[in-house]
Design an enzyme around this catalytic site. Sequence first.
Site, mmCIF file in Angstrom:
data_model
loop_
_atom_site.group_PDB
_atom_site.id
_atom_site.type_symbol
_atom_site.label_atom_id
_atom_site.label_comp_id
_atom_site.label_asym_id
_atom_site.label_seq_id
_atom_site.Cartn_x
_atom_site.Cartn_y
_atom_site.Cartn_z
ATOM 1 N N CYS A 1 0.791 -1.233 0.000
ATOM 2 C CA CYS A 1 0.000 0.000 0.000
ATOM 3 C C CYS A 1 0.828 1.290 0.000
ATOM 4 O O CYS A 1 0.477 2.234 -0.721
ATOM 5 C CB CYS A 1 -1.042 0.004 1.111
ATOM 6 S SG CYS A 1 -0.554 -0.829 2.621
ATOM 7 N N ARG B 1 7.584 -11.001 4.802
ATOM 8 C CA ARG B 1 7.290 -10.780 6.211
ATOM 9 C C ARG B 1 8.099 -11.763 7.026
ATOM 10 O O ARG B 1 8.158 -12.946 6.696
ATOM 11 C CB ARG B 1 5.789 -10.974 6.479
ATOM 12 C CG ARG B 1 4.969 -9.985 5.687
ATOM 13 C CD ARG B 1 3.485 -10.167 5.897
ATOM 14 N NE ARG B 1 2.757 -9.232 5.045
ATOM 15 C CZ ARG B 1 1.440 -9.129 4.994
ATOM 16 N NH1 ARG B 1 0.703 -9.913 5.750
ATOM 17 N NH2 ARG B 1 0.865 -8.252 4.211
ATOM 18 N N GLN C 1 0.962 -10.895 -3.292
ATOM 19 C CA GLN C 1 -0.440 -10.528 -3.111
ATOM 20 C C GLN C 1 -1.027 -10.064 -4.439
ATOM 21 O O GLN C 1 -0.363 -9.365 -5.208
ATOM 22 C CB GLN C 1 -0.555 -9.382 -2.110
ATOM 23 C CG GLN C 1 -0.114 -9.746 -0.710
ATOM 24 C CD GLN C 1 -0.308 -8.594 0.243
ATOM 25 O OE1 GLN C 1 0.185 -7.493 0.003
ATOM 26 N NE2 GLN C 1 -1.029 -8.838 1.319
ATOM 27 N N ASP D 1 -2.903 -7.586 -5.111
ATOM 28 C CA ASP D 1 -3.203 -6.474 -4.218
ATOM 29 C C ASP D 1 -3.726 -5.283 -5.005
ATOM 30 O O ASP D 1 -3.168 -4.925 -6.029
ATOM 31 C CB ASP D 1 -1.908 -6.073 -3.521
ATOM 32 C CG ASP D 1 -2.145 -5.420 -2.175
ATOM 33 O OD1 ASP D 1 -3.313 -5.314 -1.761
ATOM 34 O OD2 ASP D 1 -1.150 -5.014 -1.555
ATOM 35 N N HIS E 1 -5.469 -1.226 -4.454
ATOM 36 C CA HIS E 1 -5.882 -0.129 -3.585
ATOM 37 C C HIS E 1 -6.774 0.788 -4.394
ATOM 38 O O HIS E 1 -6.419 1.177 -5.506
ATOM 39 C CB HIS E 1 -4.659 0.582 -3.014
ATOM 40 C CG HIS E 1 -3.865 -0.334 -2.128
ATOM 41 N ND1 HIS E 1 -2.826 -1.088 -2.597
ATOM 42 C CD2 HIS E 1 -4.045 -0.690 -0.825
ATOM 43 C CE1 HIS E 1 -2.371 -1.846 -1.607
ATOM 44 N NE2 HIS E 1 -3.088 -1.630 -0.528
ATOM 45 N N LYS F 1 -12.289 -4.380 8.547
ATOM 46 C CA LYS F 1 -12.243 -5.162 7.312
ATOM 47 C C LYS F 1 -13.334 -6.215 7.293
ATOM 48 O O LYS F 1 -13.815 -6.667 8.339
ATOM 49 C CB LYS F 1 -10.880 -5.825 7.145
ATOM 50 C CG LYS F 1 -10.653 -6.991 8.103
ATOM 51 C CD LYS F 1 -9.330 -7.700 7.816
ATOM 52 C CE LYS F 1 -9.122 -8.845 8.781
ATOM 53 N NZ LYS F 1 -7.746 -9.292 8.892
ATOM 54 N N HIS G 1 -8.376 -1.193 0.758
ATOM 55 C CA HIS G 1 -7.371 -2.225 0.481
ATOM 56 C C HIS G 1 -8.117 -3.494 0.151
ATOM 57 O O HIS G 1 -9.079 -3.820 0.824
ATOM 58 C CB HIS G 1 -6.533 -2.556 1.710
ATOM 59 C CG HIS G 1 -5.814 -1.411 2.325
ATOM 60 N ND1 HIS G 1 -4.453 -1.371 2.417
ATOM 61 C CD2 HIS G 1 -6.261 -0.279 2.894
ATOM 62 C CE1 HIS G 1 -4.088 -0.262 3.036
ATOM 63 N NE2 HIS G 1 -5.161 0.422 3.343
#
Length: 670
Positions: free
Chosen positions: A367, A396, A414, A416, A418, A499, A545
Amino acid sequence: MSPSAPPAAAPVSVTVSTQQAGTTAGEVLRAAGVKDSAVARIGGQLRDLAHVVHEGDVVEAVPYASEDGRAVLRHSAAHVLAQAVQDLFPGTQLGIGPPVKDGFYYDFLPERPFTPEDVAAIEKRMEQIVRQRQRFSRRVVSEEDARDELADEPFKLELVGLKGSSSDDDGSSAALAGGEETVEVGGGELTIYDNLVGEELVWKDLCRGPHLPTTRDIPAFRLMRTAAAYWRGDQRNAQLQRVYGTAWESRDALKAHLTMLEEAEKRDHRRLGTELDLFSFPDEIGSGLAVFHPKGGVVRMAMEEYSRRRHVEEGYEFVNTPHITKGTLFETSGHLDWYAEGMYPPMQLDAVGDKPGADYYLKPMNCPMHNLVFAARGRSYRELPLRLFEFGTVYRYEKSGVIHGLTRARGFTQDDAHIYCTRAQMADELASLLTFVLGLLRDYGLEDFYLELSTRDPDKSVGSDEAWEEATAALQSVADASGLELVPDPGGAAFYGPKISVQARDAIGRTWQMSTIQVDFNLPERFGLEYAAADGTRQRPVMLHRALFGSIERFFAVLLEHYAGAFPAWLAPVQVVGIPVHSDYDGHLLAVADRLRRRGVRVEVDTSDDRMQKKIRSAQRAKVPFMLIAGEDDVLKDAVSFRYRDGTQENGVPVDEAVEKLVAAVESRA
RNA sequence: GCCGGAUUAGCUCAGUGGUAGAGCAACCGCCUUGUAAGCGGUAGGUCGUCGGUUCAAGCCCGACAUCCGGCUCCA
């Protein structure tokens, strides 16, 4: 997971007559012809069958093969486990022993950890206790007496103390972990259960109950494994030895459960990954870091290609960002404040002489990078919602004990995105997002979903109450509108916003957290994101997200287990294998394969010098969706014979027809 | 990170202090006619790594690495 319950007849329910008053719940139910009741439900409370009834009580049967019945028999099995352990290892202190999903456990503080041989011995001792038909006898005790009787059980004393010090049920629940504590000391009074052989006391345990009448009434159990567990679930507390077992209402139900576990083991993505040559975790690279082999790589490519196409159709724009960044970016985002310990440690670069350089970090999330794309130039309200998408690989530093194949890795990608939008657009955007998410998951073959709404943890969050409430309300209404079951998850939100997560049930009923959709008012603030509104003012966008697969690796693993390795044709690494009955017919199949390859089908011809039967076996074990077999009959007719993955066959299909059929099967993503 | 278990050939696994084994896979040869294993042969292992005990270690002890099962954690 569990064997299907018997046909749902309404449980037998009897009102106690004048004559029956003073007898027991068990006698009342027996008189009504009930033989399979583990305990009784009276006034909403589960009671022992030995519970003395009063006139007018409504006594309801609780069959062994019901949720409550299983919980009771598992709890009784846990008691037998504890008794067996203390018989064999005198001085072992007791923790708690509740029923859990599919079984039970009991926590102990033994003088030394249990070995596998110990567990076998414990199980044997349990069987003896069961055969002894020991009676579970309930006895109410005062707190003082309980302390006296439990002087050698410090953990039990602690439970008594917790109960004594809390004024109400809520207090005691909050003081203990996870709701399991009520097995020991819940309810209104302290009770001890005595195990009696005849009238001789052979064992006792602090316990709320209820229990089966005798140990002999435990129909079927097995010890499963040992593990460590912290007392009351807190890392700062003593570490106890937990013994897990499973117990069921019948031997058949136990067997069905064990068969299901075997099935789950066969589906384990780590095993299938090796068997099907999809991926591996070389020690040389490091824990939790996967490499995809060609067969796994092609599955992943098919997954990604379809996802990309759908994102294009839904109005997403594609970006790419680096894997590594200066630490200042994560200071801005707040990650270094909140999650530094989940990140790989920094590398220090660009130091000159004694002047310190900059710390660079591997990114744990995409992000902040996407925010920089948004901020790269002035933005207009006309551009919103702006949807930025990336297959972004993140790293991570997961603690060593939690890494688990592809589902919990240290490096993963991901899918991912946004979405930057106005507050007014937020509700619509969330609604269409959820529709998109569910539709895409269905396209990959998952069908059964429920939602979880994770809300604020006041101790681990930033932002105003008002913003949290607005975001939570927006998610709540989207969830409600979906018509799916919604499970609350209080305090489960990320630090920057609430979320919704989509949970999917797989082919054998296990649930997996898949997509997450998060609302974030915080990061736009931290990054000073703005757009020019229609009235010329500068406004702050809301950020959403979302990851649909969560991570591609994890989703890959979920699909692999869901399909037990037998991917649908569009995802299968090899979609078609040609198998000649004799090597004379290799050429015929090579020509068919060539046509299929030109149409985008992943096809191989097995021209090895194995015999046909062996080739079929090999293709079957590789879980190839379609085998094309050709012998003299087929070649003469310019045809092929299909063998499908389920073993059925269709012979003499003209080649033209076969090609179209296969192309259609792949393209339809059936 | 914590507790326990494990680590022997590409895979699955035997091998309880005295010169490392099997099946499958791989490779080579012979064979090949209808829906889950044709036959024979060859090659492949400093027994996870490092250190220790011992005349002698795959085996016993210790540290580390990795994996497995839990616990804790999971932005």
